[in-house]
Enzyme design. Sequence first.
Site, PDB file in Angstrom:
ATOM      1  N   ASN A  87       0.815  -1.217   0.000  1.00  0.00           N
ATOM      2  CA  ASN A  87       0.000   0.000   0.000  1.00  0.00           C
ATOM      3  C   ASN A  87       0.854   1.274   0.000  1.00  0.00           C
ATOM      4  O   ASN A  87       0.427   2.304  -0.515  1.00  0.00           O
ATOM      5  CB  ASN A  87      -0.903  -0.051   1.253  1.00  0.00           C
ATOM      6  CG  ASN A  87      -1.539   1.264   1.576  1.00  0.00           C
ATOM      7  OD1 ASN A  87      -2.494   1.673   0.924  1.00  0.00           O
ATOM      8  ND2 ASN A  87      -1.011   1.969   2.578  1.00  0.00           N
ATOM      9  N   TYR A 151       3.792   9.009 -11.495  1.00  0.00           N
ATOM     10  CA  TYR A 151       2.849   8.250 -10.653  1.00  0.00           C
ATOM     11  C   TYR A 151       2.015   7.306 -11.516  1.00  0.00           C
ATOM     12  O   TYR A 151       1.859   6.121 -11.201  1.00  0.00           O
ATOM     13  CB  TYR A 151       1.959   9.245  -9.895  1.00  0.00           C
ATOM     14  CG  TYR A 151       0.984   8.606  -8.926  1.00  0.00           C
ATOM     15  CD1 TYR A 151       1.387   8.194  -7.658  1.00  0.00           C
ATOM     16  CD2 TYR A 151      -0.356   8.445  -9.268  1.00  0.00           C
ATOM     17  CE1 TYR A 151       0.478   7.631  -6.765  1.00  0.00           C
ATOM     18  CE2 TYR A 151      -1.269   7.881  -8.385  1.00  0.00           C
ATOM     19  CZ  TYR A 151      -0.838   7.476  -7.134  1.00  0.00           C
ATOM     20  OH  TYR A 151      -1.749   6.907  -6.251  1.00  0.00           O
ATOM     21  N   SER A 154       4.115   4.473 -12.694  1.00  0.00           N
ATOM     22  CA  SER A 154       4.434   3.538 -11.597  1.00  0.00           C
ATOM     23  C   SER A 154       3.250   2.613 -11.311  1.00  0.00           C
ATOM     24  O   SER A 154       3.423   1.421 -11.064  1.00  0.00           O
ATOM     25  CB  SER A 154       4.838   4.301 -10.325  1.00  0.00           C
ATOM     26  OG  SER A 154       3.729   4.945  -9.707  1.00  0.00           O
ATOM     27  N   LYS A 155       2.027   3.155 -11.372  1.00  0.00           N
ATOM     28  CA  LYS A 155       0.851   2.339 -11.055  1.00  0.00           C
ATOM     29  C   LYS A 155       0.504   1.395 -12.223  1.00  0.00           C
ATOM     30  O   LYS A 155       0.036   0.274 -11.988  1.00  0.00           O
ATOM     31  CB  LYS A 155      -0.339   3.238 -10.699  1.00  0.00           C
ATOM     32  CG  LYS A 155      -0.129   4.049  -9.419  1.00  0.00           C
ATOM     33  CD  LYS A 155       0.078   3.165  -8.193  1.00  0.00           C
ATOM     34  CE  LYS A 155       0.041   3.955  -6.896  1.00  0.00           C
ATOM     35  NZ  LYS A 155       0.189   3.105  -5.699  1.00  0.00           N
TER      36      LYS A 155
END
Length: 260
Positions: A87, A151, A154-155
């Site tokens: 997470n 971001y 990365s996801k």
Amino acid sequence: MQNKIFLITGGSSGIGLEIIGQLVSKGHKVVSFSRSEEKIKRALNQFPALEGKVDFNIGSTTNEDDIKSLFEQVKNKYGVVHGLVNNAAILNKGTIETISVEEWTNILDVNLTGPYIVAKTFLPLLKKADGASIVNISSVAGLKPGTSLAYSVSKAGLDMFTKFLAGDLGPYNIRVNSVNPGLVKTHIHLDNKIFDDEQSYLNMLKNAASRYPIGRVGTPGDIASVVEYLLSDKASWITGSIIPVDGGIMVENDLIPPKK
Ligand SMILES: NC(=O)c1ccc[n+]([C@@H]2O[C@H](COP(=O)([O-])OP(=O)(O)OC[C@H]3O[C@@H](n4cnc5c(N)ncnc54)[C@H](OP(=O)(O)O)[C@@H]3O)[C@@H](O)[C@H]2O)c1
């Protein structure tokens, strides 16, 4: 699902903290891992009942030595891990023209290399569970471009990590899934200085809500309940899935009138 052992990275805040609350309330043991003491104190101020019930460990998911020493600690104390939730993440803003190589690397390190290091290191304890579950907390920003190039990349990478691992680890009866939240009110935007002040952040949340078919942005509980399900044996035939939990933002289009 009772008395199991779960490792949640970034459990001191927001979605991770809510997942911990739900698991502890069902009688499970939870190990959290995050960097700052201050956020752990903030979490315990918010949820005093968690004091003494959660192992809050300090370190970075990007540091292999930190994760190896966490592994030794968990192995000696519990000898097994039934579920891992990757997470922990950070957020930035910027396009190819505005972000530096250093920022790009930092985002990919925390959001993508961190989950790789943690999953790889903890595999021996996950294998021992015979039916373990890994949940990677991704984002709708990994499914369509968000406001940060690094971001989103990365996801998107994390989602492929999920699919690849599902194939690799299925033979060990380890399931691997992604949960991809839409906008959720947590500390992520202010802690990572995405907004200059709290009022601008609150204004953004208010404006964003009208774009969601369900008419509101998410709460940490909206995400945690799906994660809890995926960690449980009720989800024992779900693996390799990328699951948006997003109030419908993935289907938002110009034909759906904004909610007032
Ligand atoms: N909130 C949203 O709108 C939203 C939307 C889509 C996806 N998500 C995803 O949901 C997850 C949780 O986000 P959140 O909104 O709950 O964020 P948050 O409130 O900022 O919590 C992030 C947690 O990660 C920890 N962390 C960050 N870097 C770390 C590192 N290198 N090593 C260990 N721990 C680290 C933080 O603690 P320290 O800083 O002390 O380490 C904190 O406990 C993230 O994966 C995020 O990308 C959030």
